[in-house]
Design an enzyme around this catalytic site. Structure first.
Site, short mmCIF file in Angstrom:
data_model
loop_
_atom_site.label_atom_id
_atom_site.label_comp_id
_atom_site.label_asym_id
_atom_site.label_seq_id
_atom_site.Cartn_x
_atom_site.Cartn_y
_atom_site.Cartn_z
N ASN A 291 2.93 5.16 22.47
CA ASN A 291 3.46 6.15 21.63
C ASN A 291 2.34 6.99 21.55
O ASN A 291 1.20 7.09 22.27
CB ASN A 291 3.58 5.44 20.27
CG ASN A 291 2.39 4.67 19.71
OD1 ASN A 291 1.12 5.10 19.26
ND2 ASN A 291 2.53 3.47 19.49
N ASP B 5 6.70 -1.73 17.98
CA ASP B 5 7.31 -2.54 17.49
C ASP B 5 7.88 -3.63 18.52
O ASP B 5 8.34 -4.76 18.44
CB ASP B 5 8.62 -1.78 16.68
CG ASP B 5 7.83 -1.23 15.49
OD1 ASP B 5 7.00 -2.25 14.99
OD2 ASP B 5 8.30 -0.23 15.23
N LYS C 287 5.17 -3.05 41.72
CA LYS C 287 5.88 -1.87 41.13
C LYS C 287 7.18 -1.86 41.15
O LYS C 287 7.84 -1.98 42.35
CB LYS C 287 5.33 -0.57 41.71
CG LYS C 287 5.48 0.85 41.28
CD LYS C 287 5.06 1.85 42.07
CE LYS C 287 5.62 3.21 41.38
NZ LYS C 287 5.42 4.36 42.47
N PRO D 264 4.87 -9.42 17.90
CA PRO D 264 4.27 -9.84 16.73
C PRO D 264 3.71 -8.86 15.64
O PRO D 264 3.26 -7.72 16.10
CB PRO D 264 3.00 -10.72 16.97
CG PRO D 264 2.76 -10.14 18.35
CD PRO D 264 4.14 -9.54 18.89
N ASP D 265 3.86 -8.58 14.35
CA ASP D 265 3.36 -8.00 13.35
C ASP D 265 1.95 -8.46 13.09
O ASP D 265 1.92 -9.43 12.38
CB ASP D 265 4.22 -7.81 12.15
CG ASP D 265 3.81 -6.59 11.35
OD1 ASP D 265 2.58 -6.59 11.00
OD2 ASP D 265 4.88 -5.93 10.72
N PHE E 245 -1.00 1.21 6.99
CA PHE E 245 -0.60 2.35 7.27
C PHE E 245 0.95 2.89 7.36
O PHE E 245 1.38 2.04 8.14
CB PHE E 245 -1.66 3.20 8.35
CG PHE E 245 -2.78 3.77 7.93
CD1 PHE E 245 -3.94 2.97 7.29
CD2 PHE E 245 -3.00 5.08 8.01
CE1 PHE E 245 -5.10 3.55 6.99
CE2 PHE E 245 -4.17 5.88 7.28
CZ PHE E 245 -5.02 5.02 6.95
N LYS F 18 6.96 -1.24 2.32
CA LYS F 18 6.00 -1.94 3.51
C LYS F 18 4.91 -2.92 2.51
O LYS F 18 4.60 -3.92 2.83
CB LYS F 18 5.18 -1.06 4.08
CG LYS F 18 5.63 -0.68 5.49
CD LYS F 18 4.81 0.33 6.20
CE LYS F 18 5.55 1.45 6.60
NZ LYS F 18 6.77 1.43 7.54
N LYS G 118 5.12 -6.65 3.32
CA LYS G 118 4.13 -7.25 4.22
C LYS G 118 2.96 -7.92 3.01
O LYS G 118 2.13 -8.35 3.52
CB LYS G 118 3.51 -6.45 4.93
CG LYS G 118 4.63 -5.59 6.16
CD LYS G 118 3.94 -5.06 7.30
CE LYS G 118 4.60 -4.26 8.16
NZ LYS G 118 4.23 -3.91 9.34
N1 CTP Z 1 1.54 -3.04 12.22
C1 CTP Z 1 1.23 -4.15 12.86
N2 CTP Z 1 1.87 -4.93 13.78
C2 CTP Z 1 3.05 -4.37 14.14
C3 CTP Z 1 3.52 -3.40 13.45
C4 CTP Z 1 3.02 -2.54 12.49
O1 CTP Z 1 0.14 -4.55 12.61
N3 CTP Z 1 3.62 -5.10 15.11
C5 CTP Z 1 1.04 -2.42 11.12
C6 CTP Z 1 0.42 -0.80 11.52
O2 CTP Z 1 -0.88 -1.03 11.92
C7 CTP Z 1 0.57 -0.28 10.16
C8 CTP Z 1 1.73 -0.91 9.63
O3 CTP Z 1 1.74 -2.14 10.14
O4 CTP Z 1 -0.54 -0.50 9.47
C9 CTP Z 1 2.84 -0.21 9.82
O5 CTP Z 1 4.08 -0.94 9.16
P1 CTP Z 1 5.45 -0.77 10.17
O6 CTP Z 1 6.57 -1.45 9.13
O7 CTP Z 1 5.55 -1.53 11.55
O8 CTP Z 1 5.68 0.81 10.30
P2 CTP Z 1 6.65 1.57 10.98
O9 CTP Z 1 6.98 0.93 12.58
O10 CTP Z 1 6.01 2.94 11.14
O11 CTP Z 1 7.76 1.43 10.05
P3 CTP Z 1 9.18 1.50 10.33
O12 CTP Z 1 9.62 0.40 11.55
O13 CTP Z 1 9.80 1.05 9.04
O14 CTP Z 1 9.73 2.96 10.74
#
Ligand code: CTP
Length: 401
Positions: free
Chosen positions: A212, A281, A291, A309-310, A327, A341, A345
């Protein structure tokens, strides 16, 4: 203008690095400081007082016997006006003189005469590697540190004499940044801060992947601001081309899973976790080992994705989590999404911003959302915002034991 309102006495002693000392005078002035140059007799053999006067807009002080001063006490006047005394370059001989407390020329005299509790003394050594390694120089350097001076450097590299090793003066920008850091309030002294920054890269094959547009600038600015505030900072960075802020320990990762593997074992040992990374995500289910080739006429490959994983949620779910800051980059309804959020979380604070309009930019605008309410940090450059956020954060932490 990080040094606005600061008055710096810049001492130059006799070495080739005097040309860098002149450059440093410019850097300090560009950062908003007023600079009073003081040159020893040997420094004047390398560059002239005329050059330093032209750069600083002030006559250079060269002698303690200056009868143009009404009280004839140049050493007192110079050291009382100064917010800091910086000696760059500092030769082996000057460090030896300082270690002995010698007062027979203006620069060492004013260092001894300085009011130590409100005027820091910083010295940036520059000399040949054998001179730096000599036991006498090492002993003297330790002594001046014990006596309250802060030593910046030296760095390693190629030397004016043609040799290679320790003894190069720090670059003027590094010295300027270290001085800027010195003047920041030490609101995170004794704290440990873990930060994620940048995008992640989720490989599809050895040459392609999903990523991204996060530049990592906000996370790197926060790492710098936290280090300036006295914290011990670990920065886990996705693939970005940004220099590591001074004093920050950096771990480079690529994918979300690598970021998770780097963060989880460290998180519980930190007081604060700040997740600025734009973690992907999803990732491709299959990573091709070779390749993927295009064959004209054949159907294009199908992308099957699976959830990553989050990292932040995993840290917040630890038995003894650090203070967790998330963030949120949103396009609309900033507060509502941030609050969602925060609860989902189980975070202490969410910092929301307008994603697409800030990615890669040097400016940003933040909305801090916690269980009690919101606070806006108005538009500013990312480093100023990071410093404001660090001060806000420090007030939220439980007192140190
Ligand atoms: N984050 C993380 N690991 C992930 C996804 C997000 O640590 N796999 C953290 C980011 O660093 C940020 C926050 O979670 O601090 C963002 O949350 P998220 O819900 O993932 O944000 P977006 O993807 O921007 O939200 P959405 O999917 O609701 O648009």
């Amino acid at each position: 203008m990080d040094l606005q309102g600061k008055h710096i006495v810049l001492g130059l002693t006799g070495g080739v690095a005097c040309y860098k000392g002149a450059d440093l005078a410019r850097e300090l002035i560009k950062a908003g400081a007023t600079v009073q140059a003081v040159m020893t007799a040997s420094a004047q053999r390398f560059v002239t007082p005329l050059l330093l006067q032209s750069l600083t807009g002030r006559p250079v002080a060269t002698t303690q016997w200056d009868t143009t001063q009404p009280n004839a006490m140049a050493h007192i006047n110079l050291s009382r006006e100064a917010d800091a005394i910086l000696v760059a370059p500092a030769t082996a001989d000057f460090i030896a003189r300082l270690a002995q407390g010698r007062c027979d020329e203006l620069l060492s005299l004013l260092c001894v005469a300085r009011p130590a509790e409100r005027c820091g003394l910083f010295i940036a050594p520059a000399m040949n590697r054998e001179m730096w390694a000599h036991p006498a120089t090492q002993r003297n350097t330790q002594q001046v540190q014990q006596d309250g001076a802060v030593v910046w450097g030296p760095a390693s590299g190629s030397q004016a004499c043609g040799e290679l090793g320790d003894g190069r003066m720090w670059e003027p920008e590094e010295i300027r940044d270290a001085l800027v850091a010195h003047f920041q309030p030490k609101v995170l002294r004794g704290r440990t801060v873990l930060i994620t920054a940048g995008p992640t890269f989720e490989p599809l094959d050895p040459v392609r992947g999903l990523t991204n547009r996060s530049s990592g600038k906000m996370g790197f600015a926060l790492a710098r601001a936290a280090a300036e505030a006295g914290a011990q900072v670990t920065l886990v960075a996705g693939p970005v081309h940004l220099p590591t802020p001074a004093g920050v320990q950096r771990l480079d990762v690529e994918s979300a899973r690598e970021m998770q593997a780097a963060v989880l074992p460290l998180a519980a040992q930190h007081d604060v976790f700040i997740a600025t990374a734009a973690v992907a995500d999803w990732r491709p289910v299959h990573e091709a080992q070779a390749k993927i080739k295009k064959v004209t006429g054949q159907s294009s490959p199908q992308l099957e994705l699976t959830e990553n994983p989050d990292v932040l949620a995993a840290v917040a779910a630890l038995p003894k989590p650090p203070f967790c800051v998330g963030f949120a980059a949103e396009t609309h309804d900033l507060e509502r999404h941030a609050r969602d959020k925060l609860q989902r979380k189980r975070l202490q604070l969410v910092v929301a911003n307008h994603g697409p309009s800030t990615f890669g930019r040097d400016e940003n605008q933040l909305l801090l959302v916690d269980a009690q309410g919101t606070r806006e940090l108005p538009a500013a450059d990312k480093l100023s915002l990071a410093r404001a956020l660090v001060i806000d954060l420090a007030q939220r932490l439980p007192p140190t034991p």
